[in-house]
Design a protein around this motif. Sequence first.
Motif, PDB file in Angstrom:
ATOM      1  N   ARG A   1       1.522  -8.158   5.035  1.00  0.00           N
ATOM      2  CA  ARG A   1       2.758  -7.386   4.869  1.00  0.00           C
ATOM      3  C   ARG A   1       3.002  -7.082   3.393  1.00  0.00           C
ATOM      4  O   ARG A   1       3.367  -5.957   3.032  1.00  0.00           O
ATOM      5  N   ASP A   2       2.781  -8.077   2.555  1.00  0.00           N
ATOM      6  CA  ASP A   2       3.042  -7.909   1.126  1.00  0.00           C
ATOM      7  C   ASP A   2       2.115  -6.876   0.502  1.00  0.00           C
ATOM      8  O   ASP A   2       2.558  -5.971  -0.215  1.00  0.00           O
ATOM      9  N   SER A   3       0.820  -6.995   0.789  1.00  0.00           N
ATOM     10  CA  SER A   3      -0.143  -6.072   0.170  1.00  0.00           C
ATOM     11  C   SER A   3       0.027  -4.649   0.680  1.00  0.00           C
ATOM     12  O   SER A   3      -0.035  -3.681  -0.096  1.00  0.00           O
ATOM     13  N   LEU A   4       0.258  -4.494   1.982  1.00  0.00           N
ATOM     14  CA  LEU A   4       0.430  -3.157   2.532  1.00  0.00           C
ATOM     15  C   LEU A   4       1.741  -2.526   2.070  1.00  0.00           C
ATOM     16  O   LEU A   4       1.802  -1.316   1.834  1.00  0.00           O
ATOM     17  N   THR A   5       2.769  -3.325   1.932  1.00  0.00           N
ATOM     18  CA  THR A   5       4.047  -2.800   1.441  1.00  0.00           C
ATOM     19  C   THR A   5       3.881  -2.249   0.030  1.00  0.00           C
ATOM     20  O   THR A   5       4.355  -1.145  -0.278  1.00  0.00           O
ATOM     21  N   LEU A   6       3.201  -2.995  -0.824  1.00  0.00           N
ATOM     22  CA  LEU A   6       2.968  -2.539  -2.198  1.00  0.00           C
ATOM     23  C   LEU A   6       2.139  -1.259  -2.212  1.00  0.00           C
ATOM     24  O   LEU A   6       2.420  -0.326  -2.979  1.00  0.00           O
ATOM     25  N   LEU A   7       1.120  -1.208  -1.378  1.00  0.00           N
ATOM     26  CA  LEU A   7       0.258  -0.024  -1.322  1.00  0.00           C
ATOM     27  C   LEU A   7       1.043   1.204  -0.876  1.00  0.00           C
ATOM     28  O   LEU A   7       0.980   2.264  -1.527  1.00  0.00           O
ATOM     29  N   ILE A   8       1.777   1.080   0.197  1.00  0.00           N
ATOM     30  CA  ILE A   8       2.491   2.227   0.759  1.00  0.00           C
ATOM     31  C   ILE A   8       3.626   2.664  -0.159  1.00  0.00           C
ATOM     32  O   ILE A   8       3.845   3.861  -0.377  1.00  0.00           O
ATOM     33  N   GLU A   9       4.347   1.708  -0.723  1.00  0.00           N
ATOM     34  CA  GLU A   9       5.455   2.047  -1.625  1.00  0.00           C
ATOM     35  C   GLU A   9       4.958   2.713  -2.904  1.00  0.00           C
ATOM     36  O   GLU A   9       5.707   3.459  -3.537  1.00  0.00           O
ATOM     37  N   SER A  10       3.691   2.486  -3.255  1.00  0.00           N
ATOM     38  CA  SER A  10       3.137   3.123  -4.460  1.00  0.00           C
ATOM     39  C   SER A  10       3.031   4.634  -4.296  1.00  0.00           C
ATOM     40  O   SER A  10       2.909   5.364  -5.277  1.00  0.00           O
ATOM     41  N   THR A  11       3.093   5.113  -3.056  1.00  0.00           N
ATOM     42  CA  THR A  11       3.033   6.556  -2.790  1.00  0.00           C
ATOM     43  C   THR A  11       4.425   7.170  -2.667  1.00  0.00           C
ATOM     44  O   THR A  11       4.554   8.361  -2.421  1.00  0.00           O
TER      45      THR A  11
END
Length: 216
Positions: free
Chosen positions: A20-30
């Motif tokens: 959840r943490d890694s995917l949240t950071l990835l998606i929010e970066s866009t």
Amino acid sequence: MSINNSTPLVYLVDDEFAIRDSLTLLIESTGQTVRSFESAEAFLNNYTPDQPGCLLLDVRMPLMTGHELQSELLNRGINIPIIFISGHADIADSAKAFRSGAVDFLEKPFNNEVLLERINEAIKKDIAFREEFVKKRRIQDRIDHLTTREKEVLGLIVKSHSNKESAKILNISNRTVDVHRASIMEKMQAENVAELITMVMYCEAPNSSSLEERFH
């Protein structure tokens, strides 16, 4: 009625915090807004139906699995685009997901660019569905404001009956049919009969799920 298309939400349901943490950071970066949950139950308690978005959903979770959540959403008439993510899935899992309407099924580890592309596609699909809902709802509202007799005349127009034929079927005068047709055209905001028929047929076209239920 209008649909809020300005703030799409990416829902993420996975019981592993690191994922959840890694995917949240990835998606929010866009620039996307992410709402993450550790369980299907938590998602169900916090889902916002009036905003477009998509759902990233893990397959194997305790209590309620991803497949079970997908089934529950269908039972509730919620057709949010679902992208399944899994590190332990097999062909049967992916087949089951697609049969129930999932837009994609990605196995961990997956390519981040592919994931972000799928998310954008899913959100666009959801926005398009909602825009179609608004358009159909406006047409249906106009139909609902017709009188009972006008609806009868409209039904005959759609079936390509002439004024004379409609008058005979309804046992009324040609002049009365003319009056009803004029009123129908005005209430439906149609420029001509062809447009009127197109509007009615479009409104009656089937969808993959109930429009009315979806936004309840």
